[in-house]
Design a protein around this motif. Structure first.
Motif, PDB file in Angstrom:
ATOM      1  N   ASN A 257      49.421  23.084  36.651  1.00 61.00           N
ATOM      2  CA  ASN A 257      50.619  23.872  36.898  1.00 61.00           C
ATOM      3  C   ASN A 257      51.774  22.889  37.071  1.00 61.00           C
ATOM      4  N   ILE A 258      52.742  22.932  36.150  1.00 59.81           N
ATOM      5  CA  ILE A 258      53.876  21.992  36.210  1.00 59.81           C
ATOM      6  C   ILE A 258      55.198  22.725  36.426  1.00 59.81           C
ATOM      7  N   THR A 259      55.154  23.962  36.888  1.00 55.59           N
ATOM      8  CA  THR A 259      56.360  24.751  37.114  1.00 55.59           C
ATOM      9  C   THR A 259      57.294  24.021  38.078  1.00 55.59           C
ATOM     10  N   GLY A 260      58.503  23.750  37.629  1.00 54.93           N
ATOM     11  CA  GLY A 260      59.503  23.096  38.468  1.00 54.93           C
ATOM     12  C   GLY A 260      59.316  21.601  38.649  1.00 54.93           C
ATOM     13  N   ALA A 261      58.355  21.010  37.962  1.00 57.12           N
ATOM     14  CA  ALA A 261      58.136  19.559  38.084  1.00 57.12           C
ATOM     15  C   ALA A 261      59.243  18.802  37.347  1.00 57.12           C
ATOM     16  N   ASP A 262      59.618  17.652  37.874  1.00 64.19           N
ATOM     17  CA  ASP A 262      60.637  16.804  37.251  1.00 64.19           C
ATOM     18  C   ASP A 262      59.960  15.575  36.662  1.00 64.19           C
ATOM     19  N   PHE A 263      60.010  15.461  35.321  1.00 67.62           N
ATOM     20  CA  PHE A 263      59.387  14.349  34.602  1.00 67.62           C
ATOM     21  C   PHE A 263      60.440  13.402  34.009  1.00 67.62           C
ATOM     22  N   THR A 264      61.601  13.301  34.628  1.00 70.15           N
ATOM     23  CA  THR A 264      62.657  12.424  34.134  1.00 70.15           C
ATOM     24  C   THR A 264      62.128  10.998  33.984  1.00 70.15           C
ATOM     25  N   ASP A 265      62.391  10.396  32.828  1.00 68.30           N
ATOM     26  CA  ASP A 265      62.023   9.003  32.523  1.00 68.30           C
ATOM     27  C   ASP A 265      60.517   8.743  32.522  1.00 68.30           C
ATOM     28  N   VAL A 266      59.723   9.777  32.280  1.00 63.52           N
ATOM     29  CA  VAL A 266      58.280   9.598  32.115  1.00 63.52           C
ATOM     30  C   VAL A 266      58.022   9.497  30.614  1.00 63.52           C
ATOM     31  N   LEU A 267      57.365   8.433  30.185  1.00 65.59           N
ATOM     32  CA  LEU A 267      57.128   8.192  28.763  1.00 65.59           C
ATOM     33  C   LEU A 267      55.746   8.708  28.365  1.00 65.59           C
ATOM     34  N   TRP A 268      55.722   9.924  27.823  1.00 66.78           N
ATOM     35  CA  TRP A 268      54.482  10.573  27.418  1.00 66.78           C
ATOM     36  C   TRP A 268      54.123  10.213  25.984  1.00 66.78           C
ATOM     37  N   ARG A 269      52.839  10.197  25.677  1.00 70.82           N
ATOM     38  CA  ARG A 269      52.415  10.175  24.286  1.00 70.82           C
ATOM     39  C   ARG A 269      52.872  11.495  23.688  1.00 70.82           C
ATOM     40  N   GLU A 270      53.150  11.534  22.412  1.00 67.94           N
ATOM     41  CA  GLU A 270      53.685  12.733  21.780  1.00 67.94           C
ATOM     42  C   GLU A 270      52.757  13.937  21.936  1.00 67.94           C
ATOM     43  N   ASP A 271      51.446  13.763  21.792  1.00 69.66           N
ATOM     44  CA  ASP A 271      50.525  14.893  21.930  1.00 69.66           C
ATOM     45  C   ASP A 271      50.508  15.431  23.369  1.00 69.66           C
ATOM     46  N   GLN A 272      50.649  14.559  24.346  1.00 71.65           N
ATOM     47  CA  GLN A 272      50.690  14.995  25.743  1.00 71.65           C
ATOM     48  C   GLN A 272      51.982  15.767  26.017  1.00 71.65           C
ATOM     49  N   ARG A 273      53.098  15.209  25.560  1.00 72.20           N
ATOM     50  CA  ARG A 273      54.398  15.858  25.766  1.00 72.20           C
ATOM     51  C   ARG A 273      54.432  17.219  25.085  1.00 72.20           C
ATOM     52  N   SER A 274      53.902  17.288  23.879  1.00 75.11           N
ATOM     53  CA  SER A 274      53.873  18.543  23.135  1.00 75.11           C
ATOM     54  C   SER A 274      53.081  19.612  23.896  1.00 75.11           C
ATOM     55  N   TYR A 275      51.929  19.228  24.436  1.00 72.25           N
ATOM     56  CA  TYR A 275      51.122  20.160  25.225  1.00 72.25           C
ATOM     57  C   TYR A 275      51.911  20.644  26.445  1.00 72.25           C
ATOM     58  N   LEU A 276      52.517  19.714  27.184  1.00 73.53           N
ATOM     59  CA  LEU A 276      53.249  20.081  28.397  1.00 73.53           C
ATOM     60  C   LEU A 276      54.451  20.964  28.083  1.00 73.53           C
TER      61      LEU A 276
END
Length: 180
Positions: A139-158
């Motif tokens: 559950n990532i509702t309201g989470a702040d991921f500023t300046d987090v460098l995700w792999r593209e597949d991870q970011r796409s899922y999120l």
């Protein structure tokens, strides 16, 4: 001469007993949580919890700045509202852990398994997520991921599950993930 030696020996025993009593009294006044017992040094806090099974442990509201939870098992652990600035969860099992309202700025979540973890309103600005960090079912509702460098597949899922606005930073979860 022998009597002087006996008296000196008795005084030594009295001093040793007094020292043991003083240490015991201090231990009663300042109890240490065994889950945070010192296990070694390193760049993180002096209370190292590396490689321990701390499943279900309640860390809610605690200041665990720079705490070392590397390779620990923290299934269903409660970190609600905890200050985890710069903490390391490298290769930790965080399945079902509650990080709601937690401050995880600069935390290392590299290789962590955070499957079904709760990150509602957590601040993860600048967190490290290199490798195969998993937030499947989280559950990532309201989470702040500023300046987090995700792999593209991870970011796409999120991005498929992202919604909400962080109440502390006022940043949209979708915007911090660079969705759209």
């Amino acid at each position: 001469m022998r009597e002087c030696e006996i008296q000196a020996e008795r005084q030594g025993f009295r001093a040793a007993r007094a020292s043991v009593a003083a240490v015991a009294a201090i231990a009663l006044l300042f109890p240490v949580d065994p889950a945070l017992a010192f296990k070694g040094g390193g760049p993180y806090g002096s209370e190292v919890t590396r490689g321990q099974d701390l499943s279900g442990k309640d860390f809610s509201g605690r200041d665990l700045t720079k705490q070392d939870f590397k390779t620990s098992i923290l299934r269903q652990a409660n970190f609600k509202g905890a200050k985890l600035f710069g903490a390391s969860f490298f290769d930790a099992n965080l399945t079902g852990a509650d990080f709601s309202d937690a401050d995880l700025r600069g935390a290392d979540l590299s290789l962590a398994d955070a499957t079904k973890a709760n990150f509602t309103n957590a601040n993860l600005e600048g967190a490290l997520v290199t490798g195969n960090t998993s937030l499947k079912g989280a559950n990532i509702t309201g989470a702040d991921f500023t300046d987090v460098l995700w792999r593209e597949d991870q970011r796409s899922y999120l991005c498929r599950i992202a919604d909400g606005i962080n109440p502390v930073t006022s940043n949209s979860t979708r915007e911090t993930l660079l969705c759209d």
